[in-house]
Design an enzyme around this catalytic site. Structure first.
Site, PDB file in Angstrom:
ATOM      1  CB  THR A  38      28.210   6.414  10.640  1.00 23.60           C
ATOM      2  OG1 THR A  38      28.087   5.289   9.751  1.00 23.60           O
ATOM      3  CG2 THR A  38      26.839   6.961  10.990  1.00 23.60           C
ATOM      4  CB  ALA A  85      20.585   0.122   9.903  1.00 21.10           C
ATOM      5  CD  GLU A  86      25.583   2.896  13.941  1.00 18.94           C
ATOM      6  OE1 GLU A  86      26.466   2.033  13.749  1.00 18.94           O
ATOM      7  OE2 GLU A  86      25.798   4.113  13.784  1.00 18.94           O
ATOM      8  CB  THR A 132      18.679  -8.293   9.136  1.00 16.23           C
ATOM      9  OG1 THR A 132      19.480  -9.431   9.393  1.00 16.23           O
ATOM     10  CG2 THR A 132      18.140  -7.795  10.473  1.00 16.23           C
ATOM     11  CG  ASP A 133      19.138 -13.638   8.044  1.00 16.66           C
ATOM     12  OD1 ASP A 133      19.772 -12.753   8.658  1.00 16.66           O
ATOM     13  OD2 ASP A 133      19.698 -14.597   7.476  1.00 16.66           O
ATOM     14  CD  GLU A 134      22.270 -10.791  12.417  1.00 20.99           C
ATOM     15  OE1 GLU A 134      22.300 -10.425  13.591  1.00 20.99           O
ATOM     16  OE2 GLU A 134      23.263 -10.766  11.671  1.00 20.99           O
ATOM     17  CE1 TYR A 157      21.675  -4.541  12.296  1.00 25.88           C
ATOM     18  CE2 TYR A 157      21.785  -6.945  12.333  1.00 25.88           C
ATOM     19  CZ  TYR A 157      21.566  -5.763  11.644  1.00 25.88           C
ATOM     20  OH  TYR A 157      21.218  -5.799  10.313  1.00 25.88           O
ATOM     21  CE  LYS A 161      17.462  -3.613  10.122  1.00 27.62           C
ATOM     22  NZ  LYS A 161      17.477  -2.407   9.242  1.00 27.62           N
ATOM     23  CG  ASN A 187      23.460  -8.525   1.344  1.00 31.04           C
ATOM     24  OD1 ASN A 187      23.083  -7.673   0.549  1.00 31.04           O
ATOM     25  ND2 ASN A 187      22.612  -9.365   1.910  1.00 31.04           N
ATOM     26  CE  LYS A 196      28.858  -5.207   9.422  1.00 34.32           C
ATOM     27  NZ  LYS A 196      28.094  -4.488   8.456  1.00 34.32           N
ATOM     28  CE1 TYR A 214      35.348 -12.374  16.456  1.00 33.71           C
ATOM     29  CE2 TYR A 214      32.999 -12.205  15.994  1.00 33.71           C
ATOM     30  CZ  TYR A 214      34.245 -11.611  16.115  1.00 33.71           C
ATOM     31  OH  TYR A 214      34.376 -10.263  15.909  1.00 33.71           O
ATOM     32  CG  ASN A 256      31.391 -18.168  10.644  1.00 33.19           C
ATOM     33  OD1 ASN A 256      30.657 -17.849   9.713  1.00 33.19           O
ATOM     34  ND2 ASN A 256      31.115 -17.880  11.908  1.00 33.19           N
TER      35      ASN A 256
HETATM   36  P1  NAD Z   1      26.272  -0.268   6.462  1.00 32.66           P
HETATM   37  O1  NAD Z   1      26.667  -0.206   7.896  1.00 32.66           O
HETATM   38  O2  NAD Z   1      27.308  -0.616   5.455  1.00 32.66           O
HETATM   39  O3  NAD Z   1      25.659   1.138   6.009  1.00 32.66           O
HETATM   40  C1  NAD Z   1      24.760   1.859   6.793  1.00 32.66           C
HETATM   41  C2  NAD Z   1      24.666   3.269   6.230  1.00 32.66           C
HETATM   42  O4  NAD Z   1      23.720   3.994   7.028  1.00 32.66           O
HETATM   43  C3  NAD Z   1      25.977   4.062   6.275  1.00 32.66           C
HETATM   44  O5  NAD Z   1      26.178   4.731   5.061  1.00 32.66           O
HETATM   45  C4  NAD Z   1      25.767   5.044   7.409  1.00 32.66           C
HETATM   46  O6  NAD Z   1      26.495   6.254   7.250  1.00 32.66           O
HETATM   47  C5  NAD Z   1      24.271   5.269   7.343  1.00 32.66           C
HETATM   48  N1  NAD Z   1      23.699   5.708   8.624  1.00 32.66           N
HETATM   49  C6  NAD Z   1      23.912   5.149   9.854  1.00 32.66           C
HETATM   50  N2  NAD Z   1      23.225   5.832  10.790  1.00 32.66           N
HETATM   51  C7  NAD Z   1      22.549   6.826  10.142  1.00 32.66           C
HETATM   52  C8  NAD Z   1      21.667   7.854  10.562  1.00 32.66           C
HETATM   53  N3  NAD Z   1      21.345   7.993  11.863  1.00 32.66           N
HETATM   54  N4  NAD Z   1      21.155   8.685   9.645  1.00 32.66           N
HETATM   55  C9  NAD Z   1      21.483   8.535   8.316  1.00 32.66           C
HETATM   56  N5  NAD Z   1      22.332   7.604   7.872  1.00 32.66           N
HETATM   57  C10 NAD Z   1      22.858   6.752   8.770  1.00 32.66           C
HETATM   58  O7  NAD Z   1      25.047  -1.244   6.416  1.00 32.66           O
HETATM   59  P2  NAD Z   1      24.651  -2.348   5.310  1.00 32.66           P
HETATM   60  O8  NAD Z   1      25.377  -3.600   5.601  1.00 32.66           O
HETATM   61  O9  NAD Z   1      24.744  -1.747   3.968  1.00 32.66           O
HETATM   62  O10 NAD Z   1      23.120  -2.577   5.688  1.00 32.66           O
HETATM   63  C11 NAD Z   1      22.105  -1.748   5.128  1.00 32.66           C
HETATM   64  C12 NAD Z   1      20.746  -2.211   5.621  1.00 32.66           C
HETATM   65  O11 NAD Z   1      20.539  -3.555   5.228  1.00 32.66           O
HETATM   66  C13 NAD Z   1      20.617  -2.190   7.150  1.00 32.66           C
HETATM   67  O12 NAD Z   1      19.321  -1.786   7.470  1.00 32.66           O
HETATM   68  C14 NAD Z   1      20.850  -3.632   7.558  1.00 32.66           C
HETATM   69  O13 NAD Z   1      20.161  -3.930   8.749  1.00 32.66           O
HETATM   70  C15 NAD Z   1      20.257  -4.365   6.367  1.00 32.66           C
HETATM   71  N6  NAD Z   1      20.828  -5.695   6.085  1.00 32.66           N
HETATM   72  C16 NAD Z   1      22.184  -5.870   5.964  1.00 32.66           C
HETATM   73  C17 NAD Z   1      22.692  -7.129   5.626  1.00 32.66           C
HETATM   74  C18 NAD Z   1      24.174  -7.370   5.449  1.00 32.66           C
HETATM   75  O14 NAD Z   1      24.578  -8.523   5.308  1.00 32.66           O
HETATM   76  N7  NAD Z   1      25.015  -6.341   5.422  1.00 32.66           N
HETATM   77  C19 NAD Z   1      21.807  -8.201   5.427  1.00 32.66           C
HETATM   78  C20 NAD Z   1      20.433  -7.982   5.583  1.00 32.66           C
HETATM   79  C21 NAD Z   1      19.958  -6.727   5.889  1.00 32.66           C
HETATM   80  O1  DAU Z   2      22.194 -12.077   8.482  1.00 32.30           O
HETATM   81  C1  DAU Z   2      22.222 -10.743   8.065  1.00 32.30           C
HETATM   82  C2  DAU Z   2      23.217  -9.955   8.884  1.00 32.30           C
HETATM   83  O2  DAU Z   2      24.505 -10.372   8.469  1.00 32.30           O
HETATM   84  C3  DAU Z   2      23.051  -8.455   8.740  1.00 32.30           C
HETATM   85  O3  DAU Z   2      21.803  -8.066   9.249  1.00 32.30           O
HETATM   86  C4  DAU Z   2      24.152  -7.704   9.488  1.00 32.30           C
HETATM   87  O4  DAU Z   2      24.043  -6.303   9.265  1.00 32.30           O
HETATM   88  C5  DAU Z   2      25.476  -8.200   8.966  1.00 32.30           C
HETATM   89  O5  DAU Z   2      26.535  -7.574   9.696  1.00 32.30           O
HETATM   90  C6  DAU Z   2      25.600  -9.720   9.090  1.00 32.30           C
HETATM   91  O6  DAU Z   2      25.687 -10.122  10.491  1.00 32.30           O
HETATM   92  P1  DAU Z   2      26.699 -11.277  10.957  1.00 32.30           P
HETATM   93  O7  DAU Z   2      26.968 -11.090  12.398  1.00 32.30           O
HETATM   94  O8  DAU Z   2      26.236 -12.620  10.518  1.00 32.30           O
HETATM   95  O9  DAU Z   2      27.997 -10.895  10.038  1.00 32.30           O
HETATM   96  P2  DAU Z   2      29.559 -10.826  10.392  1.00 32.30           P
HETATM   97  O10 DAU Z   2      30.277 -10.662   9.096  1.00 32.30           O
HETATM   98  O11 DAU Z   2      29.845  -9.864  11.494  1.00 32.30           O
HETATM   99  O12 DAU Z   2      29.877 -12.289  10.954  1.00 32.30           O
HETATM  100  C7  DAU Z   2      29.639 -13.435  10.148  1.00 32.30           C
HETATM  101  C8  DAU Z   2      30.012 -14.654  10.987  1.00 32.30           C
HETATM  102  O13 DAU Z   2      31.428 -14.651  11.198  1.00 32.30           O
HETATM  103  C9  DAU Z   2      29.393 -14.659  12.371  1.00 32.30           C
HETATM  104  O14 DAU Z   2      29.072 -15.992  12.712  1.00 32.30           O
HETATM  105  C10 DAU Z   2      30.489 -14.126  13.278  1.00 32.30           C
HETATM  106  C11 DAU Z   2      31.761 -14.620  12.606  1.00 32.30           C
HETATM  107  N1  DAU Z   2      32.956 -13.749  12.727  1.00 32.30           N
HETATM  108  C12 DAU Z   2      32.823 -12.430  12.453  1.00 32.30           C
HETATM  109  C13 DAU Z   2      33.901 -11.584  12.539  1.00 32.30           C
HETATM  110  C14 DAU Z   2      33.760 -10.109  12.251  1.00 32.30           C
HETATM  111  C15 DAU Z   2      34.176 -14.319  13.083  1.00 32.30           C
HETATM  112  O15 DAU Z   2      34.299 -15.529  13.305  1.00 32.30           O
HETATM  113  N2  DAU Z   2      35.262 -13.472  13.155  1.00 32.30           N
HETATM  114  C16 DAU Z   2      35.175 -12.136  12.928  1.00 32.30           C
HETATM  115  O16 DAU Z   2      36.217 -11.430  13.058  1.00 32.30           O
END
Ligand code: NAD
Ligand code: DAU
Length: 351
Positions: A38, A85-86, A132-134, A157, A161, A187, A196, A214, A256
């Site tokens: 994606t 995941a999305e 995720t912790d969410e 989201y 999850k 992360n 992000k 935000y 933030n």
């Molecule tokens: P990301 O959005 O960077 O990557 C998701 C990947 O999944 C992409 O490579 C995408 O192409 C693939 N994908 C999406 N839909 C798909 C489908 N239908 N079939 C096959 N592949 C598909 O996500 P991320 O931030 O690396 O998160 C990875 C996992 O970790 C997720 O399950 C997320 O919920 C979890 N997680 C993320 C965070 C964070 O802070 N990013 C924290 C805790 C848990």
């Molecule tokens: O807690 C784990 C989660 O952390 C993961 O499961 C999600 O996949 C990952 O996207 C992340 O979610 P958040 O919503 O916490 O992350 P994000 O980076 O989108 O936002 C972090 C904080 O910053 C949140 O409080 C929203 C704020 N924010 C975000 C964006 C993109 C802003 O203030 N401005 C912005 O433009």
């Protein structure tokens, strides 16, 4: 039985770090990365391991039951690391159904395929669901999420999850499918897609663009360096107990606004700018709908049972991360061309 692992979503942010770790640390394991590619999936994230003899990439969708069955038959998987995941909360607010499709139906499809293909022999098999912790909802000013905290997801989201976590547990209890789950906090690190907060602000600071905060910027997240997350997954995969859940987090809470100011401070120094210059771009914008106030993880179970601790202090991790983005402008330019511009326009210029 030879170890053969299916990693889903291995071309994404966390998935690419996880794939790299398993391909390089375990040369005897057969590693198959199934990713739909994606907007968030990018094979440039895995350039350094793509030619490894123990690594195969397959472009495909985790909701495709026929493809999953064929992959199980070809590769005789002994394990699954389910990362696909999305993942972006803001996108789930504008398009919730694609989150239900991938995160709920996709996870159910993988669980069902594993159940059917492993039915005759569950010995030595493992379905590891990465979450995720969410799912725990939003904290007030005090307290932490433990593994016993009741689920209370509040965005499309996190609801998707949470559903996927429930399905994974249901397959463990109903069919005895060997399942492990981990729930991690936010992360950060290399290869993080600039939708992000941290990579978006790094990209905008480089380009002297507004830094969108935000609401009042008072929301709190608990940040963990991505390599510490995948190190924890490796440990839980090999030494964690079947049927258990482990929380992963860095005990590293930032509002933030303080986080973005720290990014500005470090980047002014690295870019040779006057102190305070980048901060001038901080812009308060309309709040995220249903914005969770605070996340904070209690990771003591993981520490006490498996001895895991984060390896990096945040200032050091952020410094490494900024350096990576400054040294990988080609990667950043590729992922911010094309559709990214459209997303950015819709997300920020209409606020
Ligand atoms: P990301 O959005 O960077 O990557 C998701 C990947 O999944 C992409 O490579 C995408 O192409 C693939 N994908 C999406 N839909 C798909 C489908 N239908 N079939 C096959 N592949 C598909 O996500 P991320 O931030 O690396 O998160 C990875 C996992 O970790 C997720 O399950 C997320 O919920 C979890 N997680 C993320 C965070 C964070 O802070 N990013 C924290 C805790 C848990
Ligand atoms: O807690 C784990 C989660 O952390 C993961 O499961 C999600 O996949 C990952 O996207 C992340 O979610 P958040 O919503 O916490 O992350 P994000 O980076 O989108 O936002 C972090 C904080 O910053 C949140 O409080 C929203 C704020 N924010 C975000 C964006 C993109 C802003 O203030 N401005 C912005 O433009």
């Amino acid at each position: 039985m030879a170890t053969s692992i299916l990693i889903t979503g291995g071309a994404g942010f966390i998935g690419s770090h996880l794939t790299r770790l398993f391909v390089t640390k375990y040369p005897d394991y057969n590693i198959v990365n199934l990713d739909k590619l994606t907007y968030a999936g990018n094979l440039e994230n895995l350039k350094d391991v793509e030619d490894s003899p123990n690594y195969t990439f397959v472009k495909g969708d985790i909701t495709d039951l026929q493809l999953l069955k064929e992959l199980f038959e070809t590769h005789r998987f002994t394990g699954i690391l389910h990362c696909a995941a999305e993942s972006h909360v803001d996108r789930s607010i504008t398009d919730p159904l694609s989150f239900v499709t991938t995160n709920v139906v996709g996870t159910a499809s993988l669980l069902q395929t594993a159940k059917e293909c492993w039915k005759n022999d569950l010995e030595g098999k493992l379905f590891y669901h990465i979450s995720t912790d969410e799912v725990y909802g939003s904290l007030g000013e005090t307290g932490y999420f433990t593994e016993e905290t009741p689920y209370d997801p509040r965005s499309p989201y996190s609801a998707s999850k949470a559903s996927s976590d429930h399905l994974a547990r249901a397959f463990f209890h109903t069919y005895h499918l060997p399942v492990k789950i981990s729930n991690c906090s936010n992360n950060y690190g290399p290869f993080h897609f600039p939708e992000k907060l941290i990579p978006l602000c790094i990209h905008n600071i480089i380009n002297n663009k507004p830094l969108p905060i935000y609401g009042k910027g008072e929301n709190i997240r608990d940040w963990l360096y991505v390599e510490d997350h995948v190190r924890a997954i490796d440990l839980i995969y090999h030494e964690g107990k079947i049927g258990e859940t482990y929380n992963i987090g860095g005990h590293n809470e930032w509002t933030n606004i303080d986080l973005v100011k720290e990014l500005c401070r470090q980047m002014d120094t690295k870019l040779g700018r006057e102190a305070g210059e980048s901060e001038k771009q901080i812009t308060y914008v309309k709040d995220r709908a249903g914005h969770d106030l605070r996340y904070a993880i209690d990771a003591s179970k993981l520490k006490d049972e498996l001895g895991w601790l984060p390896s990096l202090q945040f200032e050091e991790g952020i410094s490494k991360t900024i350096d990576w983005y400054l040294n990988n402008t080609e990667w950043l330019n590729h992922v911010t061309s094309g559709n990214y511009q459209h997303y950015y326009e819709q997300q920020y210029h209409k606020r």
